[in-house]
Design a protein around this motif. Structure first.
Motif, PDB file in Angstrom:
ATOM      1  N   ASN A   1       6.361  15.024 -12.312  1.00 56.74           N
ATOM      2  CA  ASN A   1       6.097  16.036 -10.923  1.00 56.74           C
ATOM      3  C   ASN A   1       5.447  15.847 -10.247  1.00 56.74           C
ATOM      4  O   ASN A   1       4.557  16.241 -10.538  1.00 56.74           O
ATOM      5  N   ILE A   2       5.262  15.844  -8.843  1.00 55.56           N
ATOM      6  CA  ILE A   2       4.184  15.660  -8.251  1.00 55.56           C
ATOM      7  C   ILE A   2       3.259  16.624  -7.822  1.00 55.56           C
ATOM      8  O   ILE A   2       2.047  16.155  -7.756  1.00 55.56           O
ATOM      9  N   SER A   3       3.350  17.633  -8.082  1.00 56.35           N
ATOM     10  CA  SER A   3       2.841  18.897  -8.381  1.00 56.35           C
ATOM     11  C   SER A   3       1.932  19.259  -9.464  1.00 56.35           C
ATOM     12  O   SER A   3       0.616  19.228  -9.210  1.00 56.35           O
ATOM     13  N   ASP A   4       1.921  18.083 -10.252  1.00 54.70           N
ATOM     14  CA  ASP A   4       0.984  17.899 -12.089  1.00 54.70           C
ATOM     15  C   ASP A   4      -0.410  16.913 -11.072  1.00 54.70           C
ATOM     16  O   ASP A   4      -0.464  16.409 -12.376  1.00 54.70           O
ATOM     17  N   GLY A   5       0.326  16.196 -10.666  1.00 59.24           N
ATOM     18  CA  GLY A   5      -1.355  15.118  -9.979  1.00 59.24           C
ATOM     19  C   GLY A   5      -0.432  13.866 -10.125  1.00 59.24           C
ATOM     20  O   GLY A   5       0.774  13.834 -11.176  1.00 59.24           O
ATOM     21  N   TYR A   6      -1.179  13.112  -9.987  1.00 57.16           N
ATOM     22  CA  TYR A   6      -0.983  11.967  -9.795  1.00 57.16           C
ATOM     23  C   TYR A   6      -1.280  10.821  -9.205  1.00 57.16           C
ATOM     24  O   TYR A   6      -2.229  10.623  -8.838  1.00 57.16           O
ATOM     25  N   ALA A   7      -1.733   9.183  -9.677  1.00 60.02           N
ATOM     26  CA  ALA A   7      -2.712   8.277  -9.673  1.00 60.02           C
ATOM     27  C   ALA A   7      -1.993   7.557  -8.468  1.00 60.02           C
ATOM     28  O   ALA A   7      -1.108   7.467  -7.841  1.00 60.02           O
ATOM     29  N   ARG A   8      -3.181   7.292  -7.510  1.00 59.31           N
ATOM     30  CA  ARG A   8      -3.068   5.959  -6.564  1.00 59.31           C
ATOM     31  C   ARG A   8      -3.223   4.813  -6.339  1.00 59.31           C
ATOM     32  O   ARG A   8      -4.375   4.652  -7.991  1.00 59.31           O
ATOM     33  N   PRO A   9      -2.934   3.966  -6.433  1.00 57.21           N
ATOM     34  CA  PRO A   9      -1.286   4.325  -5.827  1.00 57.21           C
ATOM     35  C   PRO A   9      -0.614   4.391  -6.238  1.00 57.21           C
ATOM     36  O   PRO A   9       0.098   3.926  -7.226  1.00 57.21           O
ATOM     37  N   SER A  10       1.267   4.983  -6.066  1.00 56.56           N
ATOM     38  CA  SER A  10       1.591   5.069  -6.534  1.00 56.56           C
ATOM     39  C   SER A  10       2.471   6.136  -5.789  1.00 56.56           C
ATOM     40  O   SER A  10       3.103   6.035  -4.776  1.00 56.56           O
ATOM     41  N   LEU A  11       4.158   5.675  -6.272  1.00 58.44           N
ATOM     42  CA  LEU A  11       5.774   6.073  -5.932  1.00 58.44           C
ATOM     43  C   LEU A  11       6.092   6.943  -7.059  1.00 58.44           C
ATOM     44  O   LEU A  11       5.914   7.471  -7.890  1.00 58.44           O
ATOM     45  N   PHE A  12       6.868   7.821  -5.712  1.00 59.67           N
ATOM     46  CA  PHE A  12       7.729   8.974  -6.868  1.00 59.67           C
ATOM     47  C   PHE A  12       8.716   8.553  -5.939  1.00 59.67           C
ATOM     48  O   PHE A  12       9.204   9.203  -4.654  1.00 59.67           O
ATOM     49  N   ILE A  13       9.941   9.497  -6.992  1.00 53.40           N
ATOM     50  CA  ILE A  13      11.393   9.559  -6.262  1.00 53.40           C
ATOM     51  C   ILE A  13      11.966  10.137  -6.686  1.00 53.40           C
ATOM     52  O   ILE A  13      12.373  10.772  -7.909  1.00 53.40           O
ATOM     53  N   ASP A  14      12.925  10.665  -5.171  1.00 58.05           N
ATOM     54  CA  ASP A  14      13.146  12.477  -6.104  1.00 58.05           C
ATOM     55  C   ASP A  14      14.707  12.150  -5.060  1.00 58.05           C
ATOM     56  O   ASP A  14      15.120  10.986  -3.891  1.00 58.05           O
ATOM     57  N   LEU A  15      16.059  12.430  -5.811  1.00 60.46           N
ATOM     58  CA  LEU A  15      17.017  12.580  -5.007  1.00 60.46           C
ATOM     59  C   LEU A  15      17.324  14.014  -4.532  1.00 60.46           C
ATOM     60  O   LEU A  15      16.321  15.238  -5.114  1.00 60.46           O
ATOM     61  N   ASP A  16      17.997  14.342  -3.245  1.00 63.06           N
ATOM     62  CA  ASP A  16      17.935  15.936  -2.501  1.00 63.06           C
ATOM     63  C   ASP A  16      19.125  15.804  -1.461  1.00 63.06           C
ATOM     64  O   ASP A  16      20.067  14.035  -1.711  1.00 63.06           O
ATOM     65  N   ASN A  17      19.243  17.428  -1.434  1.00 65.06           N
ATOM     66  CA  ASN A  17      20.679  17.703  -0.250  1.00 65.06           C
ATOM     67  C   ASN A  17      22.048  16.920  -0.965  1.00 65.06           C
ATOM     68  O   ASN A  17      22.897  15.895   0.231  1.00 65.06           O
ATOM     69  N   LEU A  18      22.194  16.877  -2.547  1.00 64.11           N
ATOM     70  CA  LEU A  18      23.635  16.430  -3.245  1.00 64.11           C
ATOM     71  C   LEU A  18      24.686  16.957  -2.693  1.00 64.11           C
ATOM     72  O   LEU A  18      24.570  18.644  -2.850  1.00 64.11           O
ATOM     73  N   THR A  19      25.907  16.781  -2.278  1.00 65.08           N
ATOM     74  CA  THR A  19      27.117  17.058  -1.787  1.00 65.08           C
ATOM     75  C   THR A  19      28.334  16.247  -2.622  1.00 65.08           C
ATOM     76  O   THR A  19      28.062  15.299  -2.667  1.00 65.08           O
TER      77      THR A  19
END
Length: 147
Positions: free
Chosen positions: A28-46
């Motif tokens: 989770n992004i709120s747990d902190g992250y290394a730099r540089p890095s990417l995070f992929i998320d899905l949203d607004n699924l219907t």
């Protein structure tokens, strides 16, 4: 049926192919992250099921890019944005025989973080275990007796 895991796996594979030196974070992004890095998320699924065994699905994919340097982000973000636009402007093969065409590609920079998003639309026929194992009738003989 196409699963969300298959969609995410295909997106991750594509991102790793075009940006091999930038790791994809799975926590989770709120747990902190290394730099540089990417995070992929899905949203607004219907998801909608229809008569006749059809399933329609629409979802938004958001790829967050965290540049190496928090203060000097402009050129690094522009490079990654260009690469992602090119990678997702054509078909995306989810699995053999099933490709999607990302649309509504959008890039926003918020607090020095690139948020690159696009939408995916799928329409597929649901598999029915009973029907897939059934023998289909090849001939039908009908006798109609008149009154």
């Amino acid at each position: 049926m196409l699963t969300l895991k298959e969609i995410v796996r295909a997106i991750n594979d594509k991102v790793e192919e075009v940006l091999p030196n930038i790791p994809i974070q799975s926590k989770n992004i709120s747990d902190g992250y290394a730099r540089p890095s990417l995070f992929i998320d899905l949203d607004n699924l219907t998801t909608s099921d229809y008569i006749g065994g059809k399933r329609e699905r629409r979802l938004q994919v958001i790829i967050y890019f965290f540049p190496k340097d928090r203060t000097k982000t402009k050129m690094e973000i522009l490079e990654v944005q260009e690469i992602l636009e090119q990678a997702f402007s054509d078909q995306l093969m989810i699995k053999e025989g099933f490709a999607v065409y990302p649309f509504e590609l959008n890039s926003v920079k918020v607090d020095g973080i690139l948020q690159f998003s696009f939408e995916i639309y799928t329409l597929e026929t649901k598999e029915n275990d009973q029907e897939s194992n059934a023998d289909y009738m090849l001939e039908l003989d009908v006798s109609i007796k008149g009154e």
